[in-house]
Design a protein around this motif. Structure first.
Motif, PDB file in Angstrom:
ATOM      1  N   LYS A  71      -2.070  -2.970   4.373  1.00 55.09           N
ATOM      2  CA  LYS A  71      -1.745  -2.275   3.126  1.00 55.09           C
ATOM      3  C   LYS A  71      -0.238  -2.178   3.001  1.00 55.09           C
ATOM      4  N   ARG A  72       0.227  -2.353   1.781  1.00 52.07           N
ATOM      5  CA  ARG A  72       1.649  -2.254   1.477  1.00 52.07           C
ATOM      6  C   ARG A  72       2.001  -0.778   1.351  1.00 52.07           C
ATOM      7  N   PRO A  73       3.006  -0.297   2.097  1.00 48.80           N
ATOM      8  CA  PRO A  73       3.306   1.131   2.106  1.00 48.80           C
ATOM      9  C   PRO A  73       3.785   1.675   0.758  1.00 48.80           C
ATOM     10  N   GLY A  74       4.492   0.893  -0.024  1.00 47.23           N
ATOM     11  CA  GLY A  74       5.056   1.394  -1.270  1.00 47.23           C
ATOM     12  C   GLY A  74       4.033   1.790  -2.316  1.00 47.23           C
ATOM     13  N   ASP A  75       2.981   0.986  -2.437  1.00 47.16           N
ATOM     14  CA  ASP A  75       1.994   1.259  -3.486  1.00 47.16           C
ATOM     15  C   ASP A  75       0.549   1.262  -2.994  1.00 47.16           C
ATOM     16  N   GLY A  76       0.347   1.061  -1.700  1.00 48.02           N
ATOM     17  CA  GLY A  76      -1.001   1.096  -1.139  1.00 48.02           C
ATOM     18  C   GLY A  76      -1.845  -0.114  -1.436  1.00 48.02           C
ATOM     19  N   ALA A  77      -1.238  -1.159  -2.014  1.00 46.79           N
ATOM     20  CA  ALA A  77      -2.001  -2.372  -2.323  1.00 46.79           C
ATOM     21  C   ALA A  77      -2.378  -3.084  -1.024  1.00 46.79           C
ATOM     22  N   GLY A  78      -3.583  -3.609  -0.978  1.00 48.50           N
ATOM     23  CA  GLY A  78      -4.039  -4.357   0.186  1.00 48.50           C
ATOM     24  C   GLY A  78      -3.725  -5.828   0.041  1.00 48.50           C
TER      25      GLY A  78
ATOM     26  N   GLY B 296      -9.971  -1.757   0.121  1.00 48.09           N
ATOM     27  CA  GLY B 296     -10.163  -0.897  -1.031  1.00 48.09           C
ATOM     28  C   GLY B 296      -9.849  -1.595  -2.350  1.00 48.09           C
ATOM     29  N   PRO B 297      -9.729  -0.805  -3.423  1.00 53.12           N
ATOM     30  CA  PRO B 297      -9.667  -1.371  -4.767  1.00 53.12           C
ATOM     31  C   PRO B 297      -8.362  -2.039  -5.159  1.00 53.12           C
ATOM     32  N   ARG B 298      -7.246  -1.738  -4.518  1.00 55.16           N
ATOM     33  CA  ARG B 298      -5.959  -2.330  -4.900  1.00 55.16           C
ATOM     34  C   ARG B 298      -5.621  -3.464  -3.946  1.00 55.16           C
ATOM     35  N   THR B 299      -6.238  -4.613  -4.149  1.00 54.24           N
ATOM     36  CA  THR B 299      -6.059  -5.750  -3.250  1.00 54.24           C
ATOM     37  C   THR B 299      -5.366  -6.888  -3.961  1.00 54.24           C
ATOM     38  N   VAL B 300      -4.393  -7.488  -3.289  1.00 52.99           N
ATOM     39  CA  VAL B 300      -3.670  -8.643  -3.799  1.00 52.99           C
ATOM     40  C   VAL B 300      -3.991  -9.815  -2.891  1.00 52.99           C
ATOM     41  N   LEU B 301      -4.485 -10.922  -3.455  1.00 58.27           N
ATOM     42  CA  LEU B 301      -4.820 -12.083  -2.638  1.00 58.27           C
ATOM     43  C   LEU B 301      -3.691 -13.083  -2.668  1.00 58.27           C
TER      44      LEU B 301
END
Length: 63
Positions: free
Chosen positions: A24-31, A58-63
């Motif tokens: 997960k990216r710490p700044g915005d929680g995106a996975g 979770g729901p904020r995932t970046v592929l």
């Protein structure tokens, strides 16, 4: 990256069939799925690993 994980799938004999790393990216929680390897380019293994990682991220995932 927060909580970088690497998960492995293996067959019944213990041979590694695939590996996925995600975090997960710490700044915005995106996975993010960082990398994935499936032995012999096995699509079923790759799909299972992606599904597993998405379920963990979770729901904020970046592929």
């Amino acid at each position: 990256m927060d909580n970088v994980r690497t998960d492995v799938v293996h067959d019944q004999c213990g041979r590694v069939r695939g590996v996925v790393s995600y975090a997960k990216r710490p700044g915005d929680g995106a996975g993010l799925i960082l990398w994935l390897h499936a032995e012999e380019e096995d699509q079923a293994v790759a799909e299972a690993l992606v599904g597993h990682a998405l379920g963990q991220l979770g729901p904020r995932t970046v592929l």
